[in-house]
Design a protein around this motif. Structure first.
Motif, PDB file in Angstrom:
ATOM      1  N   SER A  43      -9.184  -1.128  -2.285  1.00  0.00           N
ATOM      2  CA  SER A  43      -7.986  -0.556  -2.903  1.00  0.00           C
ATOM      3  C   SER A  43      -8.397   0.404  -4.005  1.00  0.00           C
ATOM      4  N   ILE A  52      -4.714  -8.605  -2.292  1.00  0.00           N
ATOM      5  CA  ILE A  52      -5.111  -7.224  -2.580  1.00  0.00           C
ATOM      6  C   ILE A  52      -6.139  -6.784  -1.533  1.00  0.00           C
ATOM      7  N   VAL A  72      -0.476  -1.467  -6.220  1.00  0.00           N
ATOM      8  CA  VAL A  72      -1.564  -2.437  -6.190  1.00  0.00           C
ATOM      9  C   VAL A  72      -1.830  -2.988  -7.595  1.00  0.00           C
ATOM     10  N   GLU A 129     -12.492   3.044  -5.788  1.00  0.00           N
ATOM     11  CA  GLU A 129     -12.259   1.832  -5.007  1.00  0.00           C
ATOM     12  C   GLU A 129     -12.786   0.592  -5.731  1.00  0.00           C
TER      13      GLU A 129
END
Length: 211
Positions: A152, A148, A200, A136
């Motif tokens: 993520s 974002i 992402v 992460e």
């Protein structure tokens, strides 16, 4: 400068009168996967080790895979160690590229480019090294992470890291909380591989192009 200049597709993929997006090709980068990632965004990136072409670019990607001291030796051999720190356009260092933008790395006792005011150190033997896989990113700051979501997941492969510092714009936890992204002025660096991090990662590259 190296006379055997490596150059591809000399047109401006970002439009306008600039020099498009250039990926620095110094023999120490995973450049094809990065080039393909921008191709998915509709951008034909230029691969180059030519100082003038790099300085004329609209945006610059500074990749890196491998060992710090040998990568720095390649930069010095072509004079690019003098070029990168004086660039005025947005520059994005990826993985080892980000680490080489720091002051020093304990990997090979390597003096870096000194763009970011931090050193790079190795994870201890208390964890599996290298860190390989998804992790992460948190505490996201700045335009690189526009839209974002916090926490993520990004893909990482590394044994060395930049500790938390004033220039960090994202953190990741692996043994410790460390700086997984840095920014100073027009220079950005990410420890993770956005080109290997799915949707992402593509969004982060898109944000960089939009800077």
């Amino acid at each position: 400068m190296n006379n055997n200049t490596i150059t591809e597709q000399k047109h401006s993929p970002l439009g306008g009168a600039g020099g498009g997006l250039v990926i620095i090709n110094y023999g120490a980068g995973n450049i094809q996967s990065i080039k393909f990632a921008f191709k998915r965004l509709g951008i034909d990136a230029v691969l180059s080790d030519n100082a003038e072409e790099i300085k004329a670019a609209d945006k610059v990607i500074f990749p890196g895979v491998g060992e710090a001291s040998s990568a720095m030796a390649k930069l010095r051999a072509t004079g690019l160690d003098q070029v990168i720190p004086i660039l005025k356009q947005p520059v994005l260092g990826i993985c080892l590229g980000m680490q080489l933008m720091c002051k020093h790395s304990t990997e090979g006792d390597t003096t870096g480019l000194g763009i970011f005011d931090t050193d790079v150190i190795k994870f201890s033997n208390a964890v599996k090294v290298p860190q390989i896989g998804w992790n992460e990113i948190s505490n996201l700051e700045g335009p690189l992470f526009k839209g974002i979501p916090e926490n993520s997941h990004m893909y990482l492969v590394h044994s060395f890291y930049a500790p938390q510092c004033t220039e960090m714009i994202a953190t990741t936890h692996y043994e410790v909380d460390y700086a997984s992204a840095l920014q100073k002025d027009n220079f950005y660096g990410v420890q993770f591989h956005p080109e290997k991090s799915g949707k992402v990662g593509q969004e982060i590259l898109k944000n960089f192009v939009s800077l």
